[in-house]
Design an enzyme around this catalytic site. Structure first.
Site, PDB file in Angstrom:
ATOM      1  CG  ASN A  14      75.744 -16.585 -27.160  1.00  0.00           C
ATOM      2  OD1 ASN A  14      76.623 -17.343 -27.217  1.00  0.00           O
ATOM      3  ND2 ASN A  14      74.492 -17.022 -26.957  1.00  0.00           N
ATOM      4  CD  GLU A  61      78.488 -13.986 -34.830  1.00  0.00           C
ATOM      5  OE1 GLU A  61      78.133 -14.947 -35.723  1.00  0.00           O
ATOM      6  OE2 GLU A  61      77.925 -13.269 -34.013  1.00  0.00           O
TER       7      GLU A  61
END
Length: 130
Positions: A39, A52
């Site tokens: 992130n 992701e």
């Protein structure tokens, strides 16, 4: 290197000065290649990038488009599932039965699938007008 090890290693690189909540993700493609993401926060809070999404972007940039399995790790008491947007992103590139492992740093794991993470996912078949 295992998917867990790859996700845990990239998690250390996360840029999370506002939440201090670092997340790492590793995805394995149908060719066996592994791509990672972490992130990256931004002071304009909704402008950050999830782990992701970063892994998926790296996969696509390398010319691959098929996720076989994914591993997501965070320092939390319970395994953290992907946000709604990342569930949809994963569903774009993975079969409904693709394995997703959610994990904590202490070794707790929860195994699930794309279908269980995002039942009733919007897909390309919804756009078929024929």
């Amino acid at each position: 290197m295992t998917l867990r090890a790859a996700a845990q290693a990239v998690r250390d690189n996360a840029y999370a000065p506002y939440s201090n909540f670092k997340v790492g993700a590793a995805i394995q493609t149908s060719t066996g290649a592994v791509f990672v993401g972490c992130n990256v926060e931004n002071v304009a809070y909704p402008e950050g990038t999830c782990a992701e999404a970063g892994a998926i972007a790296a996969m696509v940039a390398a010319g691959e488009i098929r996720i076989e399995c994914a591993y997501v790790i965070a320092d939390s008491p319970d395994p953290v599932p992907p946000c709604g947007g990342c569930r949809q992103k994963l569903a774009e590139f993975a079969a409904k039965d693709a394995r997703v492992t959610l994990a904590t740093l202490d070794g707790t794991e929860r195994h699930t699938t794309i279908k269980d993470l995002l039942p009733g996912a919007f897909g390309a078949d919804h756009m078929d007008r024929a």
